[in-house]
Design a protein around this motif. Structure first.
Motif, short mmCIF file in Angstrom:
data_model
loop_
_atom_site.label_atom_id
_atom_site.label_comp_id
_atom_site.label_asym_id
_atom_site.label_seq_id
_atom_site.Cartn_x
_atom_site.Cartn_y
_atom_site.Cartn_z
N ALA A 267 -1.80 0.27 -4.39
CA ALA A 267 -0.44 0.61 -4.81
C ALA A 267 -0.49 1.13 -6.24
N ASP A 268 0.60 1.76 -6.67
CA ASP A 268 0.72 2.21 -8.06
C ASP A 268 1.58 1.24 -8.84
N TYR A 269 1.52 1.36 -10.17
CA TYR A 269 2.33 0.48 -11.00
C TYR A 269 3.03 1.24 -12.12
N VAL A 270 4.18 0.71 -12.51
CA VAL A 270 4.89 1.11 -13.73
C VAL A 270 5.25 -0.20 -14.41
N ILE B 68 3.47 1.70 -19.22
CA ILE B 68 2.17 2.24 -18.83
C ILE B 68 2.20 2.38 -17.30
N SER B 69 1.46 3.36 -16.77
CA SER B 69 1.55 3.62 -15.34
C SER B 69 0.26 4.18 -14.77
N SER B 70 0.04 3.89 -13.49
CA SER B 70 -1.08 4.48 -12.77
C SER B 70 -0.70 5.82 -12.15
N LEU B 71 0.56 6.23 -12.34
CA LEU B 71 1.02 7.52 -11.83
C LEU B 71 0.57 8.65 -12.73
N GLY B 72 0.18 9.77 -12.12
CA GLY B 72 -0.04 10.97 -12.91
C GLY B 72 1.29 11.56 -13.30
N ASN B 73 1.26 12.68 -14.01
CA ASN B 73 2.51 13.30 -14.45
C ASN B 73 3.41 13.62 -13.26
N ASP B 74 4.50 12.93 -13.19
CA ASP B 74 5.51 13.11 -12.14
C ASP B 74 6.78 12.45 -12.65
N ILE B 75 7.52 13.19 -13.46
CA ILE B 75 8.66 12.60 -14.17
C ILE B 75 9.75 12.12 -13.22
N GLU B 76 9.89 12.78 -12.06
CA GLU B 76 10.90 12.34 -11.10
C GLU B 76 10.57 10.96 -10.56
N THR B 77 9.30 10.76 -10.20
CA THR B 77 8.90 9.46 -9.66
C THR B 77 8.91 8.38 -10.72
N LEU B 78 8.43 8.72 -11.93
CA LEU B 78 8.44 7.73 -13.01
C LEU B 78 9.86 7.29 -13.33
N LYS C 43 0.82 -1.21 0.00
CA LYS C 43 0.00 0.00 0.00
C LYS C 43 0.86 1.27 0.00
N GLY C 44 0.56 2.17 -0.94
CA GLY C 44 1.26 3.45 -1.00
C GLY C 44 2.57 3.42 -1.75
N HIS C 45 2.96 2.24 -2.24
CA HIS C 45 4.25 2.14 -2.93
C HIS C 45 4.04 1.88 -4.43
N ILE C 46 5.14 1.72 -5.15
CA ILE C 46 5.09 1.57 -6.61
C ILE C 46 5.63 0.21 -7.01
N ILE C 47 4.83 -0.55 -7.75
CA ILE C 47 5.22 -1.88 -8.22
C ILE C 47 5.77 -1.76 -9.64
#
Length: 375
Positions: free
Chosen positions: A188-191, A282-292, A164-168
């Motif tokens: 959780a989010d995904y990339v 593909i990602s569930s993240l919104g625009n956030d190039i640092e995190t991506l 929960k709250g992290h990126i897979i």
């Protein structure tokens, strides 16, 4: 160490008590210490116990002396890998309990085949692991018979760990709509990486990023990042692009929580030659190039862990046939890798590789194990 030893004692021993000559705690501690000290197989582990039994008695009983290599292997084959993983996790919690609230962690999922675990008529075990980049340890694992079973193993593994709250992050084999749905259901989010096995989705995303005008727009909107690194006699330039403008994507509704697509362009320069590589996501993240970009780059951590299992711990050369014992040894290796990364060992102020650290500990186990375990 005292807390760690207490947790090891919680591992259930299913053997008949009247026949037990060597405690389960003794066996696990021997395997962990010996693995740190450059022992790779059961014979070497037993030899370590024999040579350093006086030192080991500082931590364990060894009531009937050091166990044989057959006994060590047999007992490790009786321990539930899930329980040993939990003890390993408790150790990591002890290390992290003073930390404040951390940023979103990158949790990479990937599989590795234990090639030495194969014998005639059976397939080698394939271990799917969840690796926390920031913590440098495995959150959990799932054994399957072959790589193609990763798709069914990933949802089961996600149910066993806290994400929960992290990126897979997952490579292209695990880029499945049901897996994306499972990740989102775990909050959780995904990339997720794309390759040609995704058919038109891959081609559509590739074609979109092939448009120079679109890429320039992403740069203007700050959805772009560039990094330059010098390593191994080469220069690696990475460019990251991301966009939320995906209404045009016909498959968008098939992917739970899909918000953006991304691209990594990597150019490698070596001895005057240039090579370009492109990767799409593909990602569930919104625009956030640092995190991506952190997620895309961070997936290498699990590949690095797999590399260490083979190179630092020589896992593929290990011929343990018992599947459970082999899985537990895999957990011990990951555990040892985490300890080695923390260990501040050096020679003449020169930093040592993980492989060299193991070699150095093996040269003088009592001296260096004390330094490592009490650091």
């Amino acid at each position: 160490m005292e807390e760690l030893l207490q947790w090891i004692e919680y591992i259930e021993d299913i053997r008949q008590k009247r026949k037990v000559r060597h405690s389960l705690k003794d066996i696990v501690v021997i395997v962990l210490f010996a693995t740190l000290a450059n022992a790779d197989n059961w014979v070497e582990i037993a030899a370590f116990a024999e040579m350093y039994q006086d030192y080991l008695r500082k931590y364990i009983e060894l009531k009937n002396g050091p166990p044989s290599h057959d006994t060590i292997c047999r007992v490790m084959g009786l321990i539930s890998p899930e329980v040993l993983q939990q003890v390993y996790g408790k150790w990591q919690e002890l290390l992290n309990r003073e930390e404040g609230k951390a940023l979103k962690k990158i949790i990479a999922l990937d599989g590795k085949t234990m090639r030495g675990n194969q014998k005639k008529g059976t397939k080698a075990s394939h271990i799917v692991s969840a690796w926390s980049k920031e913590d440098g340890y495995s959150l959990g694992q799932k054994a399957v018979e072959e790589k193609s079973n990763e798709i069914t193993a990933i949802p089961e593994l996600l149910d066993k760990i806290q994400v929960k709250g992290h990126i897979i992050t997952i490579d292209a084999m695990g880029t499945q709509t049901k897996i994306a749905e499972k990740i989102r259901s775990k909050r959780a989010d995904y990339v997720l990486a794309l390759k040609r096995n995704q058919g038109t989705l891959y081609e559509d995303v590739k074609e979109y990023f092939g448009d120079k005008e679109f890429r320039e727009k992403m740069k203007e909107e700050k959805n772009y990042k560039k990094t330059i690194e010098k390593a191994r006699n080469q220069i690696e330039t990475r460019e990251y692009y991301q966009t939320e403008e995906i209404k045009w994507l016909s498959q968008k509704k098939e992917w739970k929580g899909l918000k953006s697509i991304g691209m990594e362009k990597k150019m490698i320069e070596r001895e005057g030659e240039k090579k370009e590589e492109y990767r799409y996501f593909i990602s569930s993240l919104g625009n956030d190039i640092e995190t991506l970009s952190r997620a895309v780059r961070g997936h290498w951590s699990i590949e690095s862990m797999h590399w260490h299992l083979d190179v630092t711990f020589r896992e593929d050369a290990n011929k343990t046939i018992d599947k459970t014992a082999a899985q537990n040894q895999n957990i011990i290796r990951k555990w040892s890798l985490g300890i080695l990364k923390m260990a501040e060992l050096s020679l003449k102020n020169k930093r040592l590789s993980m492989k060299t650290k193991r070699f150095v500990i093996g040269l003088a186990p009592i001296r260096f194990l004390e330094e490592v375990l009490n650091s």
